[in-house]
Design an enzyme around this catalytic site. Structure first.
Site, PDB file in Angstrom:
ATOM      1  N   GLU A 128       8.940  -4.252  10.783  1.00 58.53           N
ATOM      2  CA  GLU A 128       9.409  -2.980  10.226  1.00 58.53           C
ATOM      3  C   GLU A 128       9.977  -2.082  11.315  1.00 58.53           C
ATOM      4  O   GLU A 128       9.335  -1.832  12.337  1.00 58.53           O
ATOM      5  CB  GLU A 128       8.240  -2.277   9.489  1.00 58.53           C
ATOM      6  CG  GLU A 128       8.650  -0.941   8.881  1.00 58.53           C
ATOM      7  CD  GLU A 128       7.681  -0.402   7.840  1.00 58.53           C
ATOM      8  OE1 GLU A 128       6.721  -1.109   7.459  1.00 58.53           O
ATOM      9  OE2 GLU A 128       7.891   0.748   7.403  1.00 58.53           O
ATOM     10  N   ASP A 135       0.840  -1.202   0.000  1.00 60.54           N
ATOM     11  CA  ASP A 135       0.000   0.000   0.000  1.00 60.54           C
ATOM     12  C   ASP A 135       0.877   1.255   0.000  1.00 60.54           C
ATOM     13  O   ASP A 135       0.379   2.380  -0.028  1.00 60.54           O
ATOM     14  CB  ASP A 135      -1.010  -0.003   1.155  1.00 60.54           C
ATOM     15  CG  ASP A 135      -0.362  -0.111   2.517  1.00 60.54           C
ATOM     16  OD1 ASP A 135       0.885  -0.186   2.597  1.00 60.54           O
ATOM     17  OD2 ASP A 135      -1.102  -0.114   3.520  1.00 60.54           O
ATOM     18  N   SER A 136       2.212   1.045  -0.023  1.00 59.06           N
ATOM     19  CA  SER A 136       3.131   2.167  -0.276  1.00 59.06           C
ATOM     20  C   SER A 136       2.881   2.733  -1.675  1.00 59.06           C
ATOM     21  O   SER A 136       3.382   3.808  -2.002  1.00 59.06           O
ATOM     22  CB  SER A 136       4.589   1.709  -0.132  1.00 59.06           C
ATOM     23  OG  SER A 136       4.818   0.512  -0.848  1.00 59.06           O
ATOM     24  N   GLU A 151      -1.661  -5.548   8.597  1.00 62.65           N
ATOM     25  CA  GLU A 151      -0.865  -4.900   9.643  1.00 62.65           C
ATOM     26  C   GLU A 151      -1.535  -5.041  11.008  1.00 62.65           C
ATOM     27  O   GLU A 151      -2.711  -4.686  11.159  1.00 62.65           O
ATOM     28  CB  GLU A 151      -0.699  -3.405   9.327  1.00 62.65           C
ATOM     29  CG  GLU A 151       0.132  -3.132   8.099  1.00 62.65           C
ATOM     30  CD  GLU A 151       0.375  -1.637   7.864  1.00 62.65           C
ATOM     31  OE1 GLU A 151       0.023  -0.806   8.748  1.00 62.65           O
ATOM     32  OE2 GLU A 151       0.908  -1.300   6.793  1.00 62.65           O
ATOM     33  N   ASP A 202      -1.153  -6.074  -0.189  1.00 60.96           N
ATOM     34  CA  ASP A 202      -1.586  -5.470   1.076  1.00 60.96           C
ATOM     35  C   ASP A 202      -3.093  -5.286   1.109  1.00 60.96           C
ATOM     36  O   ASP A 202      -3.686  -4.808   0.127  1.00 60.96           O
ATOM     37  CB  ASP A 202      -0.957  -4.077   1.228  1.00 60.96           C
ATOM     38  CG  ASP A 202       0.308  -4.090   2.062  1.00 60.96           C
ATOM     39  OD1 ASP A 202       0.452  -4.969   2.927  1.00 60.96           O
ATOM     40  OD2 ASP A 202       1.155  -3.209   1.830  1.00 60.96           O
ATOM     41  N   LYS A 253      -1.370  -9.289   2.883  1.00 56.73           N
ATOM     42  CA  LYS A 253      -0.624  -8.859   4.082  1.00 56.73           C
ATOM     43  C   LYS A 253      -1.543  -7.962   4.904  1.00 56.73           C
ATOM     44  O   LYS A 253      -2.284  -7.141   4.343  1.00 56.73           O
ATOM     45  CB  LYS A 253       0.660  -8.116   3.696  1.00 56.73           C
ATOM     46  CG  LYS A 253       1.450  -7.620   4.912  1.00 56.73           C
ATOM     47  CD  LYS A 253       2.892  -7.294   4.584  1.00 56.73           C
ATOM     48  CE  LYS A 253       3.106  -5.981   3.888  1.00 56.73           C
ATOM     49  NZ  LYS A 253       2.604  -4.774   4.598  1.00 56.73           N
TER      50      LYS A 253
HETATM   51  O1  KIV Z   1       3.510  -1.168   1.648  1.00 57.49           O
HETATM   52  C1  KIV Z   1       4.697  -1.525   1.716  1.00 57.49           C
HETATM   53  O2  KIV Z   1       5.519  -1.220   0.844  1.00 57.49           O
HETATM   54  C2  KIV Z   1       5.089  -2.328   2.858  1.00 57.49           C
HETATM   55  C3  KIV Z   1       6.559  -2.614   3.021  1.00 57.49           C
HETATM   56  C4  KIV Z   1       7.254  -1.417   3.521  1.00 57.49           C
HETATM   57  C5  KIV Z   1       6.785  -3.790   3.885  1.00 57.49           C
HETATM   58  O3  KIV Z   1       4.283  -2.708   3.638  1.00 57.49           O
END
Ligand code: KIV
Length: 272
Positions: free
Chosen positions: A190, A52-53, A123, A91, A121
């Protein structure tokens, strides 16, 4: 120069566990589009994370919070088309799984059905246990994510290193054990102290993938734009830059502009 495996078999969650058992480090990198995912996969990446980056590096937002489920599915769908070997993890975005396990399952199912990503993924630890369990119960592999969890940035109020204090470190250890126990196939840690990350990696049987968590874990992940030097405004201590693409792209584009302005491009061979 390359030390990557010649093994061209598809990477699966099971193969990641085998890699941890034989001490082979896992390489993971983010991607958000077809062309970059294809290059990254061809280079031999084990895991590609549709992070989600994307909210930051693709959409220009300050945090990861604004990105939507539809947008994540769009990115994951594009990535999947470029990948043959790597395991593709997507994510679950902020607001699509916290506090409501039925919604978590519906969001994860949409990702799997519409994008064909192979895992999700999520969080968080104990706070989202019910959501993770519900997603797992549908046969969807879940990668956990503890430590600095960017979707909670407004609660933390800072991107500083997490779990330096004993109480937070203890909670992180308990959360990691819980994620292993309920069936997560891997956990991202992280921005936490390296000693703590190493301890967690030794304590659990599932692979621990670090970002800013030192070298004592089972693998590493970076954001593609950061490690390729596209996004030069972000320079945390843990980041190693492998290229300066910002300069290369800038120079190439400036050269093209110059060629157009001076009528050097196109030349006679470059026309019909
Ligand atoms: O969204 C992302 O890029 C991440 C990584 C930093 C692990 O969750």
């Amino acid at each position: 120069m390359s030390t990557y495996t010649e093994d061209q078999r598809k990477v699966t969650t099971r193969r990641l566990t085998e890699m941890k058992m034989r001490g082979e480090k896992i390489a993971m990198l983010t991607a958000y589009d077809y062309s970059m995912a294809k290059l990254i996969d061809e280079a031999g990446m084990d895991v590609i994370l549709v992070g989600d980056s994307a909210s930051n590096v693709m959409a220009g937002n300050i945090t990861t919070l604004p990105i939507t489920l539809d947008q994540m599915i769009y990115h994951a769908k594009s990535v999947i088309k470029g990948v043959n070997r790597a395991l593709v993890v997507c994510d679950l975005p902020f607001g699509s799984y916290q506090g409501n396990s039925k919604e978590a399952l519906a969001s994860a199912i949409r990702i799997m059905k519409e994008s064909h990503a192979e895992a999700v993924k999520m969080e968080g630890g104990a706070e989202i246990r019910e959501s993770i369990e519900r997603v797992l119960s549908a046969g969807i592999p879940v990668m956990g994510h503890l430590g600095l969890t960017p979707q909670s940035i407004n609660k933390f109020g800072t991107y500083a290193v997490r779990a330096k204090e004993e109480a937070e470190a203890q909670k992180l250890i308990e959360d990691a054990k819980m994620l292993e126990e309920i069936g997560c196939f891997a956990i991202v840690l992280e921005k936490i102290p390296a000693d703590l990350a190493t301890k967690v990696a030794q304590m659990v049987s599932v692979p621990i993938i670090g970002i800013g968590a030192g070298g004592g874990v089972d693998g590493q992940v970076l954001v593609m734009h950061d490690m390729l030097g596209i996004n030069k405004g972000f320079s945390p201590r843990f980041l190693r830059r492998y290229a300066d693409l910002a300069t290369i792209i800038n120079d190439a584009v400036a050269h093209y502009i110059d060629d157009v302005k001076t009528c050097d491009f196109p030349n006679e061979k470059e026309q019909y």
